[in-house]
Design a protein around this motif. Structure first.
Motif, PDB file in Angstrom:
ATOM      1  N   UNK A 113      51.546 -10.777   9.754  1.00  0.00           N
ATOM      2  CA  UNK A 113      50.466 -10.556  10.727  1.00  0.00           C
ATOM      3  C   UNK A 113      50.871 -11.080  12.104  1.00  0.00           C
ATOM      4  N   UNK A 114      51.495 -12.245  12.138  1.00  0.00           N
ATOM      5  CA  UNK A 114      51.956 -12.831  13.396  1.00  0.00           C
ATOM      6  C   UNK A 114      53.052 -11.960  14.009  1.00  0.00           C
ATOM      7  N   UNK A 115      53.956 -11.485  13.185  1.00  0.00           N
ATOM      8  CA  UNK A 115      55.084 -10.680  13.653  1.00  0.00           C
ATOM      9  C   UNK A 115      54.608  -9.413  14.369  1.00  0.00           C
ATOM     10  N   UNK A 116      53.507  -8.841  13.916  1.00  0.00           N
ATOM     11  CA  UNK A 116      52.967  -7.632  14.550  1.00  0.00           C
ATOM     12  C   UNK A 116      52.478  -7.897  15.973  1.00  0.00           C
ATOM     13  N   UNK A 117      52.211  -9.150  16.303  1.00  0.00           N
ATOM     14  CA  UNK A 117      51.738  -9.517  17.638  1.00  0.00           C
ATOM     15  C   UNK A 117      52.888  -9.894  18.577  1.00  0.00           C
ATOM     16  N   UNK A 118      54.082  -9.968  18.034  1.00  0.00           N
ATOM     17  CA  UNK A 118      55.245 -10.353  18.839  1.00  0.00           C
ATOM     18  C   UNK A 118      55.766  -9.163  19.645  1.00  0.00           C
ATOM     19  N   UNK A 119      56.338  -9.450  20.789  1.00  0.00           N
ATOM     20  CA  UNK A 119      56.971  -8.424  21.600  1.00  0.00           C
ATOM     21  C   UNK A 119      58.202  -7.920  20.846  1.00  0.00           C
ATOM     22  N   UNK A 120      58.280  -6.617  20.556  1.00  0.00           N
ATOM     23  CA  UNK A 120      59.375  -6.098  19.730  1.00  0.00           C
ATOM     24  C   UNK A 120      60.765  -6.343  20.320  1.00  0.00           C
ATOM     25  N   UNK A 173      61.759  -8.776  22.448  1.00  0.00           N
ATOM     26  CA  UNK A 173      62.108 -10.193  22.370  1.00  0.00           C
ATOM     27  C   UNK A 173      62.409 -10.591  20.930  1.00  0.00           C
ATOM     28  N   UNK A 174      61.621 -10.108  20.002  1.00  0.00           N
ATOM     29  CA  UNK A 174      61.857 -10.420  18.590  1.00  0.00           C
ATOM     30  C   UNK A 174      63.215  -9.890  18.140  1.00  0.00           C
ATOM     31  N   UNK A 175      63.548  -8.676  18.541  1.00  0.00           N
ATOM     32  CA  UNK A 175      64.848  -8.092  18.178  1.00  0.00           C
ATOM     33  C   UNK A 175      65.990  -8.912  18.762  1.00  0.00           C
ATOM     34  N   UNK A 219      70.599 -12.678  17.107  1.00  0.00           N
ATOM     35  CA  UNK A 219      71.449 -13.864  17.191  1.00  0.00           C
ATOM     36  C   UNK A 219      72.065 -14.179  15.835  1.00  0.00           C
ATOM     37  N   UNK A 220      71.557 -13.499  14.817  1.00  0.00           N
ATOM     38  CA  UNK A 220      72.113 -13.567  13.463  1.00  0.00           C
ATOM     39  C   UNK A 220      72.148 -14.982  12.904  1.00  0.00           C
ATOM     40  N   UNK A 221      71.162 -15.749  13.253  1.00  0.00           N
ATOM     41  CA  UNK A 221      71.040 -17.085  12.672  1.00  0.00           C
ATOM     42  C   UNK A 221      70.166 -16.960  11.431  1.00  0.00           C
ATOM     43  N   UNK A 222      70.612 -17.516  10.365  1.00  0.00           N
ATOM     44  CA  UNK A 222      69.841 -17.404   9.128  1.00  0.00           C
ATOM     45  C   UNK A 222      68.756 -18.470   9.125  1.00  0.00           C
ATOM     46  N   UNK A 223      67.653 -18.118   9.750  1.00  0.00           N
ATOM     47  CA  UNK A 223      66.518 -19.031   9.843  1.00  0.00           C
ATOM     48  C   UNK A 223      65.380 -18.507   8.988  1.00  0.00           C
ATOM     49  N   UNK A 246      60.457 -18.074  18.609  1.00  0.00           N
ATOM     50  CA  UNK A 246      59.825 -16.992  19.349  1.00  0.00           C
ATOM     51  C   UNK A 246      58.804 -17.555  20.338  1.00  0.00           C
ATOM     52  N   UNK A 247      58.008 -18.512  19.906  1.00  0.00           N
ATOM     53  CA  UNK A 247      56.984 -19.088  20.783  1.00  0.00           C
ATOM     54  C   UNK A 247      57.615 -19.681  22.039  1.00  0.00           C
ATOM     55  N   UNK A 248      58.739 -20.369  21.885  1.00  0.00           N
ATOM     56  CA  UNK A 248      59.446 -20.935  23.038  1.00  0.00           C
ATOM     57  C   UNK A 248      60.000 -19.842  23.929  1.00  0.00           C
ATOM     58  N   UNK A 249      60.620 -18.839  23.328  1.00  0.00           N
ATOM     59  CA  UNK A 249      61.196 -17.732  24.097  1.00  0.00           C
ATOM     60  C   UNK A 249      60.108 -16.927  24.813  1.00  0.00           C
TER      61      UNK A 249
END
Length: 65
Positions: free
Chosen positions: A16-23, A25-27, A32-36, A45-48
């Motif tokens: 649900x949160x992911x749907x509110x993210x800017x696509x 910026x999220x991409x 960055x291919x960090x396994x988080x 994402x919130x910081x960015x």
């Protein structure tokens, strides 16, 4: 279902949160291919979001989205 917590500790469904993210910026963050896990991605994402849009990401800060 993956649960993440915002700054106040409120639990939310990450999808649900992911749907509110800017696509774009999220991409960029995912590329960055960090396994988080989703919690780390949510926090990053919130910081960015603040850096890019000069406003807080409401789901993270507990504001209205």
């Amino acid at each position: 279902m993956t649960i993440v917590r915002n700054r106040q500790g409120v639990e939310m469904n990450f999808r649900d949160v992911e749907r509110k993210m800017n696509p774009q910026l999220l991409a960029e963050l995912k590329s960055l291919n960090e396994s988080e896990d989703e919690q780390a991605l949510f926090e990053k994402y919130a910081t960015a979001h603040v850096d890019r849009f000069h406003q807080s990401f409401a789901p993270f800060t507990g504001g209205r989205s």
